[in-house]
Design an enzyme around this catalytic site. Structure first.
Site, PDB file in Angstrom:
ATOM      1  N   ASP A  99      -2.674 -35.630 -14.398  1.00  0.00           N
ATOM      2  CA  ASP A  99      -4.176 -34.407 -14.481  1.00  0.00           C
ATOM      3  C   ASP A  99      -3.600 -34.536 -15.933  1.00  0.00           C
ATOM      4  O   ASP A  99      -5.168 -33.805 -16.624  1.00  0.00           O
ATOM      5  CB  ASP A  99      -4.401 -33.613 -13.057  1.00  0.00           C
ATOM      6  CG  ASP A  99      -4.352 -33.746 -12.684  1.00  0.00           C
ATOM      7  OD1 ASP A  99      -5.812 -35.067 -12.269  1.00  0.00           O
ATOM      8  OD2 ASP A  99      -5.148 -33.316 -11.487  1.00  0.00           O
TER       9      ASP A  99
ATOM     10  N   GLN B 223      -4.630 -30.944  -5.379  1.00  0.00           N
ATOM     11  CA  GLN B 223      -6.880 -30.734  -5.989  1.00  0.00           C
ATOM     12  C   GLN B 223      -7.051 -28.775  -6.376  1.00  0.00           C
ATOM     13  O   GLN B 223      -6.248 -28.481  -5.569  1.00  0.00           O
ATOM     14  CB  GLN B 223      -7.071 -31.320  -4.499  1.00  0.00           C
ATOM     15  CG  GLN B 223      -8.915 -31.141  -4.104  1.00  0.00           C
ATOM     16  CD  GLN B 223      -9.266 -32.264  -5.902  1.00  0.00           C
ATOM     17  OE1 GLN B 223      -8.505 -33.202  -5.789  1.00  0.00           O
ATOM     18  NE2 GLN B 223     -10.097 -31.457  -6.588  1.00  0.00           N
TER      19      GLN B 223
ATOM     20  N   LYS C 107     -10.012 -40.835  -4.045  1.00  0.00           N
ATOM     21  CA  LYS C 107      -9.327 -40.801  -4.559  1.00  0.00           C
ATOM     22  C   LYS C 107      -8.546 -41.631  -3.572  1.00  0.00           C
ATOM     23  O   LYS C 107      -7.901 -42.971  -4.368  1.00  0.00           O
ATOM     24  CB  LYS C 107      -8.284 -39.340  -5.341  1.00  0.00           C
ATOM     25  CG  LYS C 107      -9.529 -38.308  -6.232  1.00  0.00           C
ATOM     26  CD  LYS C 107      -9.069 -37.292  -6.017  1.00  0.00           C
ATOM     27  CE  LYS C 107      -9.533 -36.708  -7.901  1.00  0.00           C
ATOM     28  NZ  LYS C 107      -8.533 -34.778  -8.273  1.00  0.00           N
TER      29      LYS C 107
END
Ligand code: NDP
Length: 283
Positions: free
Chosen positions: A119, A96, A52
């Site tokens: 997200d 994460q 990422k």
């Protein structure tokens, strides 16, 4: 039969995002910034966060990786999230997952400012999606929709069957496709581990979206001839290879289009994260 090329579609989107990020810099002197919180030593998480960060760099987005020890507790993470929420230079925050056992994932994800929740896991953002007025769309479901739309697949009026009902893939992708309007207007059925006669329902799908987490779970007898199949699964086989939730070789001969694994949905997830980060910076 069409192979839905996620690598190509993701590259297209990443170029568009890079152009948007450059325009934001030129016009407003804002460089989008994504803060990624990585707790512990999970090898897969290390790779995901690294990928990422690299993708951010290529798109002109600053990535800040905050690495914390395995022993980090919920209260320490909450303090960090509050600091990132208050930091005007940070536009997107990503935690994460999975977090180590000592951390309460729900509490930590809920603490992220919904306006920085790239997200789209925060209940406020999930609620906005279900009401058809999204702020951010979750990355994998948004990637699935982009793959369909940019591959020229009509969604309106189609019967979409979603196999899997997780909060990160199955449920949101179904909710997105059942909304009124562009890139949606589908008739959606969800199936899961408690569904009776699963194959009877999956065989009704014009578009079958599979997010079950079991290698080659969907076999040819579960798919209607001419259907479009989207395989979200990422499974590692005994010989170390990656394979999807669909038995690709058996299914490909009867469908009109199918996404491969790897090279299907996977690359789009990162592309849509970059998209959300630039969107957060614009907001
Ligand atoms: P979850 O494990 O959270 O959900 C799996 C779903 O499949 C559940 O709803 C479960 O039902 C259902 N299921 C499990 N077994 C069966 C069965 N025998 N029959 C019918 N339904 C079943 O997985 P995720 O949604 O998080 O992920 C799914 C897959 O997608 C995984 O392989 C994951 O690695 C991959 N993935 C890929 C991403 C990408 O970027 N391409 C991103 C995220 C995930 P129930 O709810 O009843 O338990």
């Amino acid at each position: 039969m069409q192979i839905l090329n996620g690598t190509k579609t993701a590259a297209e989107i990443r170029n568009e995002v890079a152009a948007d990020a450059a325009a934001l810099k030129a016009e407003k002197n804002i460089t989008p910034c994504l803060a990624a919180v990585l707790v512990g030593n999970d090898p897969a998480s290390q790779i995901y966060v690294g990928n990422k960060a690299k993708a951010c760099q290529q798109a002109g987005i600053i990535s800040r990786i905050i690495r914390l020890q395995e022993t980090t507790v919920t209260s320490e993470l909450l303090t960090l999230i509050r600091q990132l929420n208050a930091d005007n230079d940070v536009h997107g925050i990503l935690v994460q997952l999975p977090l180590p056992k000592g951390c309460d994932e729900q509490q930590v994800c809920d603490a992220v400012d919904p306006k920085k929740d790239v997200d789209a896991f925060h209940p406020e953002n999930a609620g906005l999606i279900s009401q058809g007025r999204p702020r951010f769309l979750p990355c994998t479901p948004h990637g699935i929709v982009q793959l369909l739309v940019r591959s020229g697949i009509e969604i309106a009026g189609k019967h979409v069957v979603v196999l899997g009902r997780s909060n990160i893939v199955g449920k949101p992708v179904g909710l997105m496709l059942v909304q009124k309007g562009k890139s949606a207007d589908a008739t959606v059925t969800f199936v899961h581990s408690r569904t009776k006669n699963l194959a009877e329902t999956t065989r009704l799908a014009d578009i079958l979206i599979v997010a079950v987490g079991k290698a080659k779970f969907v076999t040819a007898d579960m798919v209607k001839s001419g259907a479009v199949v989207i395989d979200v699964g990422i499974n590692r086989t005994a010989d170390g290879k990656i394979c999807g939730d669909v038995d690709f070789d058996a299914v490909k001969s009867i469908v009109s289009a199918i996404s491969p694994v790897p090279g299907g949905v996977g690359p789009l997830t990162i592309a849509m994260l970059l998209y959300n980060t630039v969107k957060a910076a614009k907001n």
